[in-house]
Design a protein around this motif. Structure first.
Motif, mmCIF file in Angstrom:
data_model
loop_
_atom_site.group_PDB
_atom_site.id
_atom_site.type_symbol
_atom_site.label_atom_id
_atom_site.label_comp_id
_atom_site.label_asym_id
_atom_site.label_seq_id
_atom_site.Cartn_x
_atom_site.Cartn_y
_atom_site.Cartn_z
ATOM 1 N N LYS A 1 0.871 -7.398 -5.445
ATOM 2 C CA LYS A 1 -0.227 -6.645 -4.676
ATOM 3 C C LYS A 1 -0.917 -5.571 -5.482
ATOM 4 O O LYS A 1 -1.870 -5.037 -5.328
ATOM 5 C CB LYS A 1 0.108 -6.439 -3.347
ATOM 6 C CG LYS A 1 0.474 -7.666 -2.249
ATOM 7 C CD LYS A 1 -0.567 -8.561 -2.273
ATOM 8 C CE LYS A 1 -0.026 -9.484 -1.287
ATOM 9 N NZ LYS A 1 -1.220 -10.709 -1.304
ATOM 10 N N GLN A 2 0.153 -4.876 -6.557
ATOM 11 C CA GLN A 2 -0.012 -3.701 -7.210
ATOM 12 C C GLN A 2 0.033 -2.486 -6.142
ATOM 13 O O GLN A 2 -1.000 -1.464 -6.415
ATOM 14 C CB GLN A 2 -1.388 -3.780 -8.014
ATOM 15 C CG GLN A 2 -1.144 -4.827 -9.203
ATOM 16 C CD GLN A 2 -2.203 -4.968 -9.990
ATOM 17 O OE1 GLN A 2 -3.352 -4.894 -9.655
ATOM 18 N NE2 GLN A 2 -1.695 -4.757 -11.485
ATOM 19 N N PHE A 3 0.543 -2.606 -4.903
ATOM 20 C CA PHE A 3 0.725 -1.515 -4.216
ATOM 21 C C PHE A 3 2.151 -1.499 -3.530
ATOM 22 O O PHE A 3 2.584 -2.682 -3.385
ATOM 23 C CB PHE A 3 -0.455 -1.312 -3.097
ATOM 24 C CG PHE A 3 -0.543 -2.158 -2.060
ATOM 25 C CD1 PHE A 3 0.374 -2.444 -1.090
ATOM 26 C CD2 PHE A 3 -1.401 -3.093 -2.287
ATOM 27 C CE1 PHE A 3 0.247 -3.378 -0.240
ATOM 28 C CE2 PHE A 3 -1.810 -4.210 -1.419
ATOM 29 C CZ PHE A 3 -0.893 -4.447 -0.278
ATOM 30 N N ASP A 4 2.458 -0.407 -3.080
ATOM 31 C CA ASP A 4 4.041 -0.133 -2.602
ATOM 32 C C ASP A 4 3.698 0.532 -1.182
ATOM 33 O O ASP A 4 2.975 1.381 -1.226
ATOM 34 C CB ASP A 4 4.881 0.403 -3.405
ATOM 35 C CG ASP A 4 6.306 0.064 -3.048
ATOM 36 O OD1 ASP A 4 6.443 -0.656 -2.137
ATOM 37 O OD2 ASP A 4 7.158 0.637 -3.734
ATOM 38 N N TYR A 5 4.830 0.386 -0.230
ATOM 39 C CA TYR A 5 4.875 1.080 0.847
ATOM 40 C C TYR A 5 6.131 2.001 0.952
ATOM 41 O O TYR A 5 7.314 1.341 0.711
ATOM 42 C CB TYR A 5 4.679 0.300 2.096
ATOM 43 C CG TYR A 5 3.415 -0.264 2.370
ATOM 44 C CD1 TYR A 5 2.302 0.449 3.190
ATOM 45 C CD2 TYR A 5 3.055 -1.559 2.060
ATOM 46 C CE1 TYR A 5 1.388 0.174 3.486
ATOM 47 C CE2 TYR A 5 1.971 -2.141 2.307
ATOM 48 C CZ TYR A 5 0.907 -1.233 3.169
ATOM 49 O OH TYR A 5 -0.098 -1.819 3.341
ATOM 50 N N LEU A 6 6.091 3.233 1.008
ATOM 51 C CA LEU A 6 7.243 4.243 1.185
ATOM 52 C C LEU A 6 7.298 4.734 2.533
ATOM 53 O O LEU A 6 6.205 4.883 3.204
ATOM 54 C CB LEU A 6 6.957 5.639 0.332
ATOM 55 C CG LEU A 6 6.620 5.143 -1.310
ATOM 56 C CD1 LEU A 6 6.419 6.540 -2.084
ATOM 57 C CD2 LEU A 6 7.696 4.230 -1.738
ATOM 58 N N SER A 7 8.633 5.055 3.061
ATOM 59 C CA SER A 7 8.820 5.475 4.146
ATOM 60 C C SER A 7 8.951 7.004 3.868
ATOM 61 O O SER A 7 10.088 7.395 3.094
ATOM 62 C CB SER A 7 10.212 4.885 4.914
ATOM 63 O OG SER A 7 10.094 3.344 5.077
ATOM 64 N N LEU A 8 8.311 7.930 4.749
ATOM 65 C CA LEU A 8 8.413 9.252 4.439
ATOM 66 C C LEU A 8 9.287 9.899 5.344
ATOM 67 O O LEU A 8 9.650 9.337 6.495
ATOM 68 C CB LEU A 8 7.051 9.592 4.483
ATOM 69 C CG LEU A 8 5.844 9.265 3.397
ATOM 70 C CD1 LEU A 8 4.522 9.807 3.642
ATOM 71 C CD2 LEU A 8 6.525 9.283 2.093
ATOM 72 N N ALA A 9 9.614 11.188 5.312
ATOM 73 C CA ALA A 9 10.389 11.928 6.049
ATOM 74 C C ALA A 9 10.031 12.195 7.327
ATOM 75 O O ALA A 9 10.767 12.207 8.298
ATOM 76 C CB ALA A 9 10.658 13.272 5.603
ATOM 77 N N SER B 1 14.007 22.381 0.848
ATOM 78 C CA SER B 1 12.733 22.824 0.231
ATOM 79 C C SER B 1 11.726 22.101 1.420
ATOM 80 O O SER B 1 10.459 22.649 1.339
ATOM 81 C CB SER B 1 12.505 22.143 -0.991
ATOM 82 O OG SER B 1 12.584 20.828 -0.892
ATOM 83 N N GLY B 2 11.992 21.084 2.046
ATOM 84 C CA GLY B 2 11.072 20.235 2.907
ATOM 85 C C GLY B 2 10.074 19.355 2.194
ATOM 86 O O GLY B 2 9.043 18.988 2.620
ATOM 87 N N VAL B 3 10.624 19.236 0.817
ATOM 88 C CA VAL B 3 9.825 18.401 -0.198
ATOM 89 C C VAL B 3 10.600 16.874 -0.423
ATOM 90 O O VAL B 3 11.815 17.259 -0.648
ATOM 91 C CB VAL B 3 9.514 19.041 -1.455
ATOM 92 C CG1 VAL B 3 8.913 17.984 -2.290
ATOM 93 C CG2 VAL B 3 8.779 20.176 -0.886
ATOM 94 N N SER B 4 9.905 15.868 -0.543
ATOM 95 C CA SER B 4 10.687 14.706 -0.958
ATOM 96 C C SER B 4 10.362 14.476 -2.390
ATOM 97 O O SER B 4 9.316 14.582 -2.879
ATOM 98 C CB SER B 4 9.940 13.437 -0.262
ATOM 99 O OG SER B 4 10.321 13.515 1.164
ATOM 100 N N GLU B 5 11.415 13.998 -3.121
ATOM 101 C CA GLU B 5 11.187 13.396 -4.479
ATOM 102 C C GLU B 5 10.658 12.014 -4.640
ATOM 103 O O GLU B 5 11.323 11.276 -3.705
ATOM 104 C CB GLU B 5 12.626 13.592 -5.119
ATOM 105 C CG GLU B 5 12.815 13.517 -6.662
ATOM 106 C CD GLU B 5 12.210 14.756 -7.415
ATOM 107 O OE1 GLU B 5 11.783 14.375 -8.679
ATOM 108 O OE2 GLU B 5 12.178 15.721 -6.768
ATOM 109 N N ALA B 6 9.706 11.967 -5.542
ATOM 110 C CA ALA B 6 9.045 10.606 -5.479
ATOM 111 C C ALA B 6 9.917 9.787 -6.137
ATOM 112 O O ALA B 6 10.818 9.942 -6.814
ATOM 113 C CB ALA B 6 7.876 10.704 -6.453
ATOM 114 N N PRO B 7 9.915 8.521 -5.473
ATOM 115 C CA PRO B 7 10.950 7.516 -6.284
ATOM 116 C C PRO B 7 10.515 6.884 -7.585
ATOM 117 O O PRO B 7 9.370 7.412 -8.318
ATOM 118 C CB PRO B 7 10.721 6.106 -5.157
ATOM 119 C CG PRO B 7 9.318 6.236 -4.777
ATOM 120 C CD PRO B 7 9.090 7.818 -4.713
ATOM 121 N N VAL B 8 11.438 6.103 -8.283
ATOM 122 C CA VAL B 8 11.476 5.986 -9.559
ATOM 123 C C VAL B 8 10.103 5.126 -9.970
ATOM 124 O O VAL B 8 9.307 5.329 -11.000
ATOM 125 C CB VAL B 8 12.499 5.186 -10.260
ATOM 126 C CG1 VAL B 8 13.604 6.106 -10.270
ATOM 127 C CG2 VAL B 8 12.832 4.018 -9.370
#
Length: 467
Positions: free
Chosen positions: A336-344, A295-302
């Motif tokens: 910190k109330q923010f997170d870093y995600l590694s994307l495709a 699909s070329g789409v990432s599922e958001a993490p929990v």
């Protein structure tokens, strides 16, 4: 009423989440675009009536610039939609893309001028569109990169503004609202006070104690003490990366009669505040997006799906990864109330971490992590065993709920016969579970539905099995 309306006084801060940007003097979409001065009043005119239990609906974008999306992205979505449908009306494409008919019509006119689509005919007062040969080629090229052709995404910046505006920290949790959320549970005043403080702080909470005392139930009911609803986008875009956020397994759409027939930005969904529960199956990989090449789409993490609500890590300490590794991954987001995600695509994205994170465990917190970690989760609430008085109250409560008559003195006999001799600990779940078994025994034997020494004796033998 909007959560923003409940918590802030300035007119600009009263806007619904996503559209705070539209009320600014400028908004950047492929360059700075000046906004008309009357837009602020227009955006606030769609507020729900006084006393409404849902946040203000995000207004429908009037043009492409107000969506925060590029022409190329919208054209790509519509071309891929036509590739799968063969023919479709402008209304069909508007519903599929969750964009307004005006925006879709403008895009289709542009693609007609580029000879990518043709008008096949008319249907119900609308034009019927079809891809040209050049359009087929272009659509297939887009589909090879990503065949996603559903709801148009929402930019990450708009999503972050929405979540910050609807965060649980923006609500005021009181003992009374928490007691109402726990209606049907026997929770002492001291524990209720501790939980209310943790919820108000909005960071992290350790719930620990013996199994069967309702830790998971307490964690799952916490959301009921906040505002009931929030708006989330179906899909978020970060650069060229698409993150599918709305998930029917985690999010329950809210049926609000007052929204029927109202025009608003359909890229957003009104949901009940989410409670996302993960247990021993949790891995570190689930805390990062999961990319689907097809699909070329990432599922958001929990944790992203839990934004605006509660993330419950059940049976903490029994995950496939060590508790130290798990807390190492979560410690910065908790602080910190923010997170870093590694994307495709290889880029990193900063996302909001606006939830109450509840760690539920049968183990002592100090057995799981060291003092440095415990400091970062400020509230530790022990869910203790019920008192004898509470045990009697639970039998009365569940007896009435299950339709089982609890004979006088039978609970005292149960405790004296099956608990005191073996020093068996009472648990909050025991009255409910024993009464269910006693009821089943009575039903299958055609006896009156009564909790007496015989039916409860059978229930004890089945339930504890010699333990």
């Amino acid at each position: 009423m909007s959560l923003a309306l409940e918590t802030k006084s300035s007119l600009e801060s009263q806007l619904p989440p996503e559209l705070a940007a539209a009320a600014l003097a400028k908004h950047t979409v492929n360059g700075a675009i000046e906004r008309p001065s009357g837009l602020l009043e227009e955006l606030t005119s769609g507020s729900p009536p006084a006393g409404a239990s849902y946040p203000t609906a995000p207004p429908e974008p009037r043009d492409l610039a107000e969506t925060g999306l590029s022409e190329g992205l919208v054209d790509s979505l519509l071309l891929k939609a036509l590739l799968s449908r063969v023919t479709a009306t402008g209304g069909d494409l508007a519903r599929q893309s969750c964009l307004s008919h005006a925006i879709v019509s403008t895009a289709l006119t542009r693609m007609r001028d580029e000879l990518l689509v043709v008008i096949k005919g008319q249907a119900g007062g609308d034009y019927l569109y079809q891809l040209s040969e050049a359009g087929h080629t272009r659509a297939r090229q887009h589909a090879e990169h990503a065949n996603y052709a559903e709801a148009a995404p929402v930019p990450l910046a708009a999503y972050e503004r929405a979540i910050r505006a609807q965060a649980i920290g923006q609500t005021r949790v009181t003992i009374d609202s928490l007691r109402q959320a726990f209606d049907g549970l026997t929770v002492g005043d001291e524990m209720l006070s501790l939980i209310a403080q943790a919820v108000s702080d909005g960071r992290g909470l350790f719930l620990f104690g013996a199994p069967g005392n309702g830790k998971t139930t307490i964690a799952e009911l916490l959301c009921s003490s906040f505002g009931k609803h929030l708006w989330i986008p179906r899909t978020v875009i970060v650069g060229t990366d698409l993150l599918r956020l709305y998930d029917e397994s985690c999010h329950e759409p809210a049926e609000v009669e007052a929204l029927r027939g109202v025009r608003y930005d359909r890229r957003w969904v009104l949901i009940k505040r989410p409670t996302v529960v993960v247990g021993g199956e949790l891995t570190l990989e689930q805390l990062d997006p999961s990319f689907c090449p097809a699909s070329g789409v990432s599922e958001a993490p929990v944790q992203m799906k839990a934004n605006g609500g509660v993330l419950v890590i059940d049976d903490f300490g029994r995950q496939r990864v060590s508790s130290t590794e798990l807390l190492n991954r979560l410690i910065v987001p908790l602080e910190k109330q923010f997170d870093y995600l590694s994307l495709a695509s290889g880029r990193q994205a900063r996302i909001p971490f606006e939830m109450l994170c509840v760690l539920s465990t049968n183990l002592e917190p100090r057995e799981l992590v060291d003092e440095a970690f415990l400091r970062r989760i400020p509230y530790k609430v022990e869910v203790t065993d019920p008192s004898v008085e509470q045990f009697h109250e639970l039998f009365a409560f569940y007896g009435e709920r299950l339709g089982v008559k609890v004979l006088p003195g039978v609970v005292e006999t149960l405790l004296a016969t099956h608990y005191a001799p073996s020093q068996r600990a009472m648990r909050f779940c025991h009255p409910r579970d024993l009464l269910r078994q006693a009821k089943n025994y009575c039903v299958v034997h055609g006896r009156p539905i009564v909790a007496d020494q015989e039916s409860l004796g059978v229930a004890v033998r089945n339930y504890f099995a010699g333990l």
